[in-house]
Design an enzyme around this catalytic site. Sequence first.
Site, PDB file in Angstrom:
ATOM      1  N   GLU A  40      -2.582   0.790   3.788  1.00  0.00           N
ATOM      2  CA  GLU A  40      -2.696   1.506   2.530  1.00  0.00           C
ATOM      3  C   GLU A  40      -2.728   0.444   1.435  1.00  0.00           C
ATOM      4  O   GLU A  40      -1.832  -0.398   1.383  1.00  0.00           O
ATOM      5  CB  GLU A  40      -1.468   2.416   2.363  1.00  0.00           C
ATOM      6  N   ARG A 266       8.022  -1.820  15.360  1.00  0.00           N
ATOM      7  CA  ARG A 266       7.625  -2.625  14.212  1.00  0.00           C
ATOM      8  C   ARG A 266       8.378  -3.940  14.237  1.00  0.00           C
ATOM      9  O   ARG A 266       9.421  -4.061  14.890  1.00  0.00           O
ATOM     10  CB  ARG A 266       7.897  -1.871  12.912  1.00  0.00           C
ATOM     11  N   LYS A 276       6.774  -2.777   1.595  1.00  0.00           N
ATOM     12  CA  LYS A 276       5.949  -3.065   0.429  1.00  0.00           C
ATOM     13  C   LYS A 276       6.599  -2.537  -0.844  1.00  0.00           C
ATOM     14  O   LYS A 276       6.517  -3.161  -1.889  1.00  0.00           O
ATOM     15  CB  LYS A 276       4.576  -2.418   0.600  1.00  0.00           C
TER      16      LYS A 276
HETATM   17  P1  ATP Z   1       5.523  -0.720   4.365  1.00  0.00           P
HETATM   18  O1  ATP Z   1       6.557   0.191   4.939  1.00  0.00           O
HETATM   19  O2  ATP Z   1       5.904  -2.139   4.325  1.00  0.00           O
HETATM   20  O3  ATP Z   1       4.969  -0.230   3.064  1.00  0.00           O
HETATM   21  P2  ATP Z   1       3.469   0.572   5.753  1.00  0.00           P
HETATM   22  O4  ATP Z   1       3.661   0.923   7.168  1.00  0.00           O
HETATM   23  O5  ATP Z   1       3.601   1.656   4.764  1.00  0.00           O
HETATM   24  O6  ATP Z   1       4.352  -0.674   5.406  1.00  0.00           O
HETATM   25  P3  ATP Z   1       0.655   0.414   5.895  1.00  0.00           P
HETATM   26  O7  ATP Z   1      -0.254  -0.198   4.927  1.00  0.00           O
HETATM   27  O8  ATP Z   1       0.653   1.883   6.032  1.00  0.00           O
HETATM   28  O9  ATP Z   1       2.093  -0.115   5.516  1.00  0.00           O
HETATM   29  O10 ATP Z   1       0.535  -0.294   7.310  1.00  0.00           O
HETATM   30  C1  ATP Z   1      -0.656  -0.682   7.923  1.00  0.00           C
HETATM   31  C2  ATP Z   1      -0.363  -0.897   9.387  1.00  0.00           C
HETATM   32  O11 ATP Z   1       0.609  -1.919   9.571  1.00  0.00           O
HETATM   33  C3  ATP Z   1       0.194   0.356  10.029  1.00  0.00           C
HETATM   34  O12 ATP Z   1      -0.480   0.563  11.252  1.00  0.00           O
HETATM   35  C4  ATP Z   1       1.643   0.038  10.242  1.00  0.00           C
HETATM   36  O13 ATP Z   1       2.150   0.704  11.350  1.00  0.00           O
HETATM   37  C5  ATP Z   1       1.634  -1.471  10.431  1.00  0.00           C
HETATM   38  N1  ATP Z   1       2.918  -2.057  10.038  1.00  0.00           N
HETATM   39  C6  ATP Z   1       3.558  -1.905   8.870  1.00  0.00           C
HETATM   40  N2  ATP Z   1       4.741  -2.538   8.885  1.00  0.00           N
HETATM   41  C7  ATP Z   1       4.860  -3.117  10.114  1.00  0.00           C
HETATM   42  C8  ATP Z   1       5.860  -3.918  10.762  1.00  0.00           C
HETATM   43  N3  ATP Z   1       6.992  -4.242  10.153  1.00  0.00           N
HETATM   44  N4  ATP Z   1       5.626  -4.324  12.033  1.00  0.00           N
HETATM   45  C9  ATP Z   1       4.479  -4.005  12.652  1.00  0.00           C
HETATM   46  N5  ATP Z   1       3.507  -3.255  12.108  1.00  0.00           N
HETATM   47  C10 ATP Z   1       3.680  -2.809  10.844  1.00  0.00           C
HETATM   48 MG    MG Z   2       2.441   3.421   4.740  1.00  0.00          MG
END
Ligand code: ATP
Ligand code: MG
Length: 562
Positions: A40, A266, A276
């Site tokens: 995102e 994760r 983020k």
């Molecule tokens: P955050 O919680 O940091 O905002 P998010 O999951 O909302 O992260 P996205 O942009 O939706 O961020 O994530 C893109 C991809 O990265 C998704 O497939 C998510 O599952 C993966 N991802 C995010 N954080 C991690 C992590 N700590 N370890 C492994 N994969 C991750």
């Molecule tokens: Mg997200």
Amino acid sequence: MSKPPEPAPAEETLDFIREIVADDVRTGKHAAPVTRFPPEPNGYLHVGHAKSICLNFGVAREFGGHTNLRFDDTNPTKEEQEYIDSIKADVKWLGFDWGEHLYHASDYFDQLYEWAELLVQKGLAYVDDLTADQIREYRGTLTEPGKESPFRNRSVEENLDLFRRMRAGEFPDGTRVLRAKIDMASGNINLRDPVMYRILHASHPMTGDKWCIYPSYDYAHGQSDAIEGITHSLCTLEFEDHRPLYEWFLENLPVPSRPRQIEFARLNLTYTVLSKRFLLRLVNEGRVRGWDDPRMPTISGLRRRGVPPEALRQFAETIGVAKRASVNEYAALEHEVRDVLNRTSPRRLAVLRPLRVVLTNYPEGQVEEVELDNNPEDKAAGKRKVPFARELWIERDDFMEDPPKKFFRLAPGREVRLRGAYFITCQEVVKDAAGQVAELRCTYDPATRGGSAPDGRSPKATLHWVSARHAKPAEVRLYDHLFTKPDPGAGGDLLADLNPNSEEVVPGAWIEPSLAEVPAGTRVQFERLGYFCVDTDTTAAKPVFNRTVTLRDAWAKVQAKG
Ligand code: ATP
Ligand code: MG
């Protein structure tokens, strides 16, 4: 496709995801996997995303498939072009290439809308007038079933009419939503009539003002996967409970393919927060120099700090992929960083906290060049010449007037080796008015040129040094963890665990002349001090270096202890 597939990894080394993919390829379910990385664009990528990128692109590459980069841009109020650009740059820097496979969830807004109408027509979706708070209240809890909305049994005609008017912009934000009609009593809260569309009169970076209703992540994601022909939709464990909903949409819509969602743990890292939202807060509150502050766990921060992309890929490989949540040691990441930098970084001389040394028996005005290895780990890296003269800088820490037993470096009357140059002996300590050591007067032994003595004597210490006349001034920034605790926020307050000493600026360092005007991003080892990288703040007048990591490898010690 740009690159030929790598040989498939040996069966016994496969993680559970690669096992599934290998199976699907062997049985012919899929000729090759198609994966996606779906960020995102509401912030910069962090090292957790690096794990996901390495997994998605790695799996596809190993099994001859490809990976789509898809921006999950369903929330126009939080998403920005700056983030889109940074995400692309970070994925490329990590060493991965999506080729022509760049997509946006917003590419599918028309199709998603059409399918939403189809669900309405099938009696599987309805327009609800409850407020967001009421919807939450009606949803129930883990132990109590939800309650049906009084609007749940509207006729297909009424729902269709209202949904079309939602789209036409007749209603203000938050007044109505479209919900899937599944089961308010389901044990899985995600199946209690989840929201599919909300009204949001906001301009979108890709679609402009075409839409004033936007699909939810749950509705958009699986259908986007299906449209793109994703075979394995790899996501983190928190989406496990969303899988039945992911399947429900696929089952009830005429989608062109049937992706399979697989969840993995994760990445969590000690001393680190991977969210983020929280990282954005640090940036907005000015607690760091920006998204790419070298202390940030963002990919851009790690890059600015000097972490090479190979180290992140190696780290992703060593930690592997598992189904169970766990926390990895930050030291394990540093271990990979050192491993790569040790092989690839040229050695250089720099003195962070200088102490003047005058060689009283060295001819005034004489300059000679000593030859030093660029990298003892890599003979092909060759040698370089470093100027040596009568006045030198050494590290203040490398001298003690009254040394304790185990201090083997310079002290009054003691002889040490200057790396690659000569042995010197401290004859006299000169102090300033305040009684501080201001200068050392030493003699050198001309017979020890190159750093060894004809009589075979060998000092216990070898010090780094620079010629005072030739060295260039620099600012050096040293870093510690951004948080004081291995599990930041465990006490309930993340900010309380921020490390007030996470950055130390050393303003008056001296670097060997070959380092003048090296461009930002250049990585070197300062002998005995650690690995450093030229910061983006660097200028010809004032070079700035970040310490990427020290030389001491705590992780290797931990591992050796078993
Ligand atoms: P955050 O919680 O940091 O905002 P998010 O999951 O909302 O992260 P996205 O942009 O939706 O961020 O994530 C893109 C991809 O990265 C998704 O497939 C998510 O599952 C993966 N991802 C995010 N954080 C991690 C992590 N700590 N370890 C492994 N994969 C991750
Ligand atoms: Mg997200």
